[in-house]
Design a protein around this motif. Structure first.
Motif, mmCIF file in Angstrom:
data_model
loop_
_atom_site.group_PDB
_atom_site.id
_atom_site.type_symbol
_atom_site.label_atom_id
_atom_site.label_comp_id
_atom_site.label_asym_id
_atom_site.label_seq_id
_atom_site.Cartn_x
_atom_site.Cartn_y
_atom_site.Cartn_z
ATOM 1 N N ALA A 79 -4.994 -12.889 6.990
ATOM 2 C CA ALA A 79 -3.804 -12.135 7.381
ATOM 3 C C ALA A 79 -4.291 -11.154 8.427
ATOM 4 C CB ALA A 79 -3.236 -11.383 6.191
ATOM 5 N N SER A 80 -3.417 -10.756 9.340
ATOM 6 C CA SER A 80 -3.935 -9.879 10.383
ATOM 7 C C SER A 80 -2.852 -9.073 11.081
ATOM 8 C CB SER A 80 -4.692 -10.708 11.422
ATOM 9 O OG SER A 80 -5.228 -9.871 12.423
ATOM 10 N N THR A 81 -3.247 -7.867 11.488
ATOM 11 C CA THR A 81 -2.411 -7.092 12.400
ATOM 12 C C THR A 81 -2.756 -7.460 13.854
ATOM 13 O OG1 THR A 81 -4.018 -5.280 12.342
ATOM 14 C CG2 THR A 81 -2.157 -5.140 10.801
ATOM 15 N N GLY A 82 -3.618 -8.431 14.046
ATOM 16 C CA GLY A 82 -3.884 -8.948 15.393
ATOM 17 C C GLY A 82 -5.337 -9.212 15.712
ATOM 18 N N ASN A 83 -6.180 -8.205 15.531
ATOM 19 C CA ASN A 83 -7.577 -8.380 15.959
ATOM 20 C C ASN A 83 -8.355 -9.368 15.097
ATOM 21 O OD1 ASN A 83 -7.770 -6.807 18.292
ATOM 22 N ND2 ASN A 83 -7.822 -4.924 17.075
ATOM 23 N N PRO A 99 -11.155 4.979 12.518
ATOM 24 C CA PRO A 99 -9.769 4.719 12.104
ATOM 25 C C PRO A 99 -9.765 3.873 10.832
ATOM 26 C CG PRO A 99 -10.226 3.743 14.276
ATOM 27 C CD PRO A 99 -11.530 4.187 13.709
ATOM 28 N N ASN A 146 -7.167 -1.298 6.758
ATOM 29 C CA ASN A 146 -7.450 -2.019 5.516
ATOM 30 C C ASN A 146 -8.689 -1.452 4.821
ATOM 31 O OD1 ASN A 146 -6.433 -4.008 3.843
ATOM 32 N ND2 ASN A 146 -7.721 -5.630 4.707
ATOM 33 N N ALA A 147 -9.385 -0.559 5.514
ATOM 34 C CA ALA A 147 -10.484 0.259 4.961
ATOM 35 C C ALA A 147 -11.820 -0.472 4.810
ATOM 36 C CB ALA A 147 -10.077 0.914 3.638
ATOM 37 N N GLY A 148 -11.943 -1.634 5.429
ATOM 38 C CA GLY A 148 -13.204 -2.356 5.374
ATOM 39 C C GLY A 148 -14.273 -1.714 6.247
ATOM 40 N N ASN A 149 -13.890 -1.282 7.434
ATOM 41 C CA ASN A 149 -14.892 -0.849 8.406
ATOM 42 C C ASN A 149 -15.577 0.450 7.992
ATOM 43 O OD1 ASN A 149 -16.208 -1.737 10.726
ATOM 44 N ND2 ASN A 149 -14.942 -0.496 12.101
ATOM 45 N N GLY A 151 -11.117 -1.105 19.341
ATOM 46 C CA GLY A 151 -10.584 -2.239 20.101
ATOM 47 C C GLY A 151 -10.260 -1.876 21.536
#
Ligand code: F0G
Length: 378
Positions: A87-91, A189, A192-195, A343
């Motif tokens: 699933a994605s917000t784009g990147n 930023p 989804n809090a992974g980074n 990005g």
């Protein structure tokens, strides 16, 4: 064997990544992004603060996702997967599509209908992903991806896949190598809090290995380049996680159902790495904060006009937070601060053009008109 050139982060960091020694590496030479020191930001200059931008927009598909994707897709291929899904917000969709193309496997991407930036959609389309637009948001897509992966032969490459976070932790290694230590504050930023979680893993590993040689020699020098054996640190940064005000579950302290922000990349109300991100902030002594769309867009413009760095709106959130925390004194004078710029601005040309204050002149194609245009604006 010595390599003639940089060949990507798996080759460089393989000894700290959980991949099989004989795996077929799927790489687009991601990583090794520049750490750009700001020169023209007055909030930093006035306070003797060293402010760096880790410009992840210069990865092969234009975002930090490539760091995680090279490792996740390499592992998927090692496991024999024929298809990946996200699933994605784009990147993530752009990155998954590119790495699947490189690997020769199929990518399925679920995106919120009408809510992803044009550049990202163009990438997913061009790389040949199967694009599934859903009448719902990222959080709906994430739920569906998890459900469908139980019933169809697809490998999830969202950041709930631990190989994604392993790849993304390498940004912290690069920063520590470049600075010779960790920064005092790392601003990032949060969607989804992974980074934020991945960076904390990286810094924590480096600090735990204090005094030891961590990364291997880069493979193409005589053992004396910046990549070689310098990456153990004795300090860890405070992790500062910044969100958009309309999509700020970490500020609310609970999930939210209808997130909204111009920074579509972080339009997320149910972050999957909730616990990891909370732990990163708590253990590091950091904090979360949120900022309005207007503040985020103003920072995007500031970076573009003052530093020559063009990032997408979500990416400007890290710097928005840093500037705010410098002004209120949460970031002390004399500190070293790294902001992840996640990005590239070309991902979202619509927002950039809409918000640009530059007036475009249209004139006759003659010398006098051009001269007047210059003299009136100089
Ligand atoms: N910045 C950008 C440009 C992003 O694309 C994302 C996430 C984030 C920040 C937040 O990172 O999710 O690890 O906290 N984009 C994901 C996507 C959700 O689908 O492309 P995070």
């Amino acid at each position: 064997m010595k390599k003639a050139h940089y060949t990507g982060l798996i080759d460089r960091y393989r000894d700290v990544l959980p991949l099989a020694a004989d795996c077929r590496v799927i790489s687009l030479c991601e990583g090794d992004t520049p750490l750009i020191e700001c020169h023209n930001i007055k909030q930093a200059n006035e306070r003797d603060i060293k402010l760096f931008l880790k410009f992840e927009g210069l990865n092969p598909t234009g975002s930090f996702k490539d760091r995680g994707m090279t490792v996740a897709v390499t592992q998927a291929v090692t496991e024999g997967s024929q298809a990946i899904i996200c699933a994605s917000t784009g990147n993530t969709s752009a990155s998954a599509a590119a790495y699947a193309a490189r690997a020769g496997i199929k990518a399925f991407v679920l995106i919120p209908d009408g809510k992803i930036a044009m550049g990202k959609l163009a990438q997913a389309m061009m790389h040949g992903a199967s694009i599934i637009q859903i009448r719902g948001n990222f959080d709906d897509g994430m739920r569906l991806v998890k459900e469908v992966a139980n019933e169809a032969p697809v490998n999830i490459v969202n950041s709930i896949n631990p190989y994604r976070l392993q790849g993304q932790k390498t940004a912290a290694y690069e920063i520590a190598e470049a600075l010779g230590q960790s920064p005092d504050f790392h601003c990032i930023p949060v969607g989804n809090a992974g980074n934020i979680s991945a960076h904390w893993t990286g810094y924590a590993e480096l600090a735990a290995s204090s005094g030891k040689h961590v990364t291997k020699a880069c493979g193409f020098c005589n053992g004396d380049c910046q990549f070689t054996g310098k990456s153990s640190i004795s300090n860890r940064p405070k992790m500062l996680g910044y969100q958009a005000a309309g999509a700020a579950p970490f500020i609310k302290g609970s999930m939210i159902d209808n997130p909204d922000t111009v920074a579509t990349a972080i339009r997320i109300g149910h972050p999957q790495s909730w616990d990891l991100a909370q732990a990163a902030v708590k253990e590091s002594g950091g904090w979360f904060n949120s900022f309005t769309d207007e503040e985020i867009l103003a920072t995007q413009k500031l970076l573009a006009t003052k530093e020559g760095v063009f990032c997408e709106p979500a990416s400007a959130t890290s710097v928005t937070g840093a500037l705010h925390d410098m002004e209120v004194g949460n970031i002390q004078n004399g500190s070293t601060v790294v902001c992840t710029v996640t990005g590239h601005g070309l991902k979202d040309p619509d927002i950039a053009i809409k918000q640009s204050a530059t007036e475009m002149l249209t004139i006759d194609a003659e010398l006098d008109s051009v001269k007047r245009a210059i003299l009136n604006n100089i």
